[in-house]
Design an enzyme around this catalytic site. Sequence first.
Site, PDB file in Angstrom:
ATOM      1  N   HIS A   1     -14.428  -1.952 -18.960  1.00 42.80           N
ATOM      2  CA  HIS A   1     -13.342  -2.051 -19.949  1.00 42.80           C
ATOM      3  C   HIS A   1     -12.282  -0.991 -19.626  1.00 42.80           C
ATOM      4  CE1 HIS A   1     -11.399  -2.933 -23.715  1.00 42.80           C
ATOM      5  NE2 HIS A   1     -12.410  -3.662 -24.177  1.00 42.80           N
TER       6      HIS A   1
ATOM      7  N   GLU B   1      -9.715  -6.433 -18.299  1.00 43.00           N
ATOM      8  CA  GLU B   1     -11.140  -6.701 -18.165  1.00 43.00           C
ATOM      9  C   GLU B   1     -11.346  -7.958 -17.317  1.00 43.00           C
ATOM     10  OE1 GLU B   1     -12.701  -6.666 -22.316  1.00 43.00           O
ATOM     11  OE2 GLU B   1     -10.656  -5.976 -22.731  1.00 43.00           O
TER      12      GLU B   1
END
EC number: 5.1.3.21
Length: 340
Positions: A178, A305
Amino acid sequence: MEITKSAAGTLNQQDVSKYVLTNQQGTQVAVLTWGATLQEFSVVEDGKRHSLIVNKPDLAGYDHNPYYLCQALGRVAGRIAGAQFELDGQTVHLEANEEPNASHGGPHGFTFVNWDATTNQTADTASVVLTHTSTPADDRYPGNLETTITYTLTEENRLDITFDAQSDAATLFNPTIHTYFNVTDDQHDLDQQWVKLSGDKRLVLDQAKIPTGEMVPTAGTGYDFSQPRTVKDGLDQLHQTGQVEYDDAFVVEPSKDTPIATIGDTTGHREVSIYSDRNGLVVFTANPTDDARADVRDYNALAMEAQTLPDAIHHADFGDVVLPANQPVEHTISYQYTRK
């Protein structure tokens, strides 16, 4: 190439280590064993160190960080609708950590693990190798899943992140990191950060950010990044339709040779190109370092992501995230820094 190891502190009564990879240009990658966290990706320009990602200065900032700040997500990144899915004729029930859905591997996923670590070094690469075995008792996914996440820094200022896994029973596997980028000079906001994406479609999401199954063109909308465009410009167009942020899944073209996305600063100082072997990119605007600014949607970070499209287990045309028993799998994400 150089690798150093130091104590980062203690979380959950476990000793957390920090590994720093440095190449001859001074580019540094720091990895925490907690959450397989990318704490630093920085470069030296004209004698001054410049961070390419948004980070916290110490381990405490990564303890149940609500933004999953530059941390590993898995077994499955993104949301799984209804916190359940069918696999081999059985219904698997997950913990609904984002009621009524499961999100980012659940409350006992990759983010909340202190990974074992070793290092590898060659003449032109330095790597930290993180390993962990997830069990159904831990996260409610079927199968004992052995996962290795390897961060490798090259002398060409490229960071390769590989995810290798194998399970003793069929399970799901769709991990990512992330990572929150801000490549501008002062990292204060996203006004001067531009983005270009390889795809021209995005997923339609419901109010809970669950895909409906529909893919729509981005051309001419606030989601159109087919050409370099600042985040601010895109947000300004979204505001015209009542939208206030990016928290969206884009369909991209997987490639090891052509970036799925490129991020740069409008002053022309630097770029980061993102490569992935999967078809999705979730883009999210946030301010993980200043709650007051976050409350008024004054963003300073752009999460990128790379993954298979979210909730793929419920949409056959999104991609295959089923990992058959005893079958190894590998996924790769790469970040290439370029000085302009």
